[in-house]
Design a protein around this motif. Structure first.
Motif, PDB file in Angstrom:
ATOM      1  N   CYS A 146      -2.351  42.255 -26.711  1.00  0.00           N
ATOM      2  CA  CYS A 146      -1.337  41.163 -25.999  1.00  0.00           C
ATOM      3  C   CYS A 146      -0.933  40.200 -26.945  1.00  0.00           C
ATOM      4  O   CYS A 146      -1.372  39.543 -27.595  1.00  0.00           O
ATOM      5  CB  CYS A 146      -2.412  40.234 -24.870  1.00  0.00           C
ATOM      6  SG  CYS A 146      -1.542  39.183 -23.746  1.00  0.00           S
ATOM      7  N   VAL A 148       0.342  37.628 -25.917  1.00  0.00           N
ATOM      8  CA  VAL A 148       0.195  36.192 -25.586  1.00  0.00           C
ATOM      9  C   VAL A 148      -1.191  35.715 -26.006  1.00  0.00           C
ATOM     10  O   VAL A 148      -1.566  34.462 -26.675  1.00  0.00           O
ATOM     11  CB  VAL A 148       0.245  36.071 -24.230  1.00  0.00           C
ATOM     12  CG1 VAL A 148       0.069  34.575 -23.546  1.00  0.00           C
ATOM     13  CG2 VAL A 148       1.927  36.283 -23.743  1.00  0.00           C
ATOM     14  N   CYS A 149      -2.239  36.554 -25.638  1.00  0.00           N
ATOM     15  CA  CYS A 149      -3.566  35.997 -25.906  1.00  0.00           C
ATOM     16  C   CYS A 149      -4.253  36.751 -26.996  1.00  0.00           C
ATOM     17  O   CYS A 149      -5.418  36.341 -27.172  1.00  0.00           O
ATOM     18  CB  CYS A 149      -4.389  35.737 -24.829  1.00  0.00           C
ATOM     19  SG  CYS A 149      -4.990  37.398 -23.907  1.00  0.00           S
ATOM     20  N   CYS A 178      -1.920  41.738 -21.764  1.00  0.00           N
ATOM     21  CA  CYS A 178      -3.298  41.925 -20.793  1.00  0.00           C
ATOM     22  C   CYS A 178      -2.812  41.593 -19.332  1.00  0.00           C
ATOM     23  O   CYS A 178      -1.853  41.062 -19.027  1.00  0.00           O
ATOM     24  CB  CYS A 178      -4.332  41.049 -21.263  1.00  0.00           C
ATOM     25  SG  CYS A 178      -4.156  39.326 -21.114  1.00  0.00           S
ATOM     26  N   CYS A 181      -2.245  37.835 -18.828  1.00  0.00           N
ATOM     27  CA  CYS A 181      -0.778  37.253 -19.038  1.00  0.00           C
ATOM     28  C   CYS A 181       0.412  38.066 -18.548  1.00  0.00           C
ATOM     29  O   CYS A 181       1.581  37.602 -18.563  1.00  0.00           O
ATOM     30  CB  CYS A 181      -1.024  37.259 -20.775  1.00  0.00           C
ATOM     31  SG  CYS A 181      -2.080  36.603 -21.546  1.00  0.00           S
TER      32      CYS A 181
HETATM   33 ZN   LIG Z   1      -3.361  38.194 -22.503  1.00  0.00          ZN
END
Ligand SMILES: [Zn+2]
Ligand SMILES: Nc1ncnc2c1ncn2[C@@H]1O[C@H](COP(=O)(O)OP(=O)(O)O)[C@@H](O)[C@H]1O
Ligand SMILES: Cc1cn([C@H]2C[C@H](O)[C@@H](COP(=O)(O)O)O2)c(=O)[nH]c1=O
Length: 199
Positions: A146, A148-149, A178, A181
């Motif tokens: 992911c 983002v995270c 994920c 997100c």
């Molecule tokens: Zn994520």
């Protein structure tokens, strides 16, 4: 990896989000079949012209020769008589008829390796992948990271504006995310994707 049977055909499905390594895994299996002196042919839908008109190319630039086709049935008349292994990339772009084509090949005794997206940009099952998974002998689900995270990503976030299911693209148009997100842009008239079970 599996101990594959001899003298019978079967179907392998490699699924997952974008950037999860489906194409790399398809290429890896195809190359190993070539090392095993198997006669291999690879196909992809013509619509996927992102990196090359005909070769199958991964986001990491791994590459294998392939034949670009419009419809899944073309595989039948482009198939060499001595082909033992068929690879198909971006299988989600073929219509539901690809399931019968792949089944017919496996029934004839071929090993068929299919790679494709299991979910569309809204997180919905991307037909015909669910049907292919149901009739296959082996399913491998790949995960990306992911962006983002950093957790394992099973979804593909579309970052360009379009309500069409099919929009060909790579980085700049999509990113792996994920489930936490990922944001499913609701298309008009579709019910909500998730139920709020807890406050
Ligand atoms: Zn994520
Ligand atoms: N966020 C990411 N997570 C995992 N791999 C990524 C990511 N961004 C780029 N990549 C690259 O994408 C490659 C996988 O490409 P590819 O096999 O074409 O994936 P897929 O066919 O599933 O879209 C990885 O090996 C890596 O080099
Ligand atoms: C999620 C999603 C993707 N696509 C397109 C975008 C790419 O051209 C391919 C997937 O390629 P990859 O090898 O898995 O990276 O599919 C789409 O048309 N619709 C979607 O919802």
């Amino acid at each position: 990896m599996h101990q594959f049977p001899k003298d019978i055909g079967w179907i392998e499905v490699i699924c997952g989000s974008m950037f999860s390594g489906k194409t790399e895994e398809l290429i890896r299996r195809v190359q190993r079949a070539v090392y095993g002196k198997q006669k291999v042919q690879v196909f992809k839908p013509r619509i996927d012209n992102r990196y090359d008109e005909s070769a199958v190319v991964s986001h990491s630039q791994h590459k294998v020769l392939s034949t670009a086709i419009e419809r899944a049935e073309e595989i039948f008349y482009r198939l060499a008589p001595d082909t033992q292994v068929v690879g198909i990339d971006e299988v989600q772009f073929f219509g539901s008829e690809v399931v019968a084509v792949v089944e017919a090949l496996a029934n004839k005794g071929l090993r068929v390796i299919c790679a494709g997206l299991d979910q569309d940009y809204q997180g919905r099952p991307f037909e015909p992948m669910p049907q292919l998974m149901a009739v296959s002998e082996y399913v491998t689900k790949e995960l990306a990271i992911c962006v983002v995270c950093g957790n394992p990503a099973n979804r593909s976030q579309r970052i360009v504006s379009s309500g069409e299911r099919v929009v060909v693209g790579a980085a700049g148009a999509y990113e792996p995310r994920c489930r936490k997100c990922h944001v499913a842009e609701p298309a008009e008239g579709t019910p909500p994707q998730t139920l709020e079970l807890f406050d």
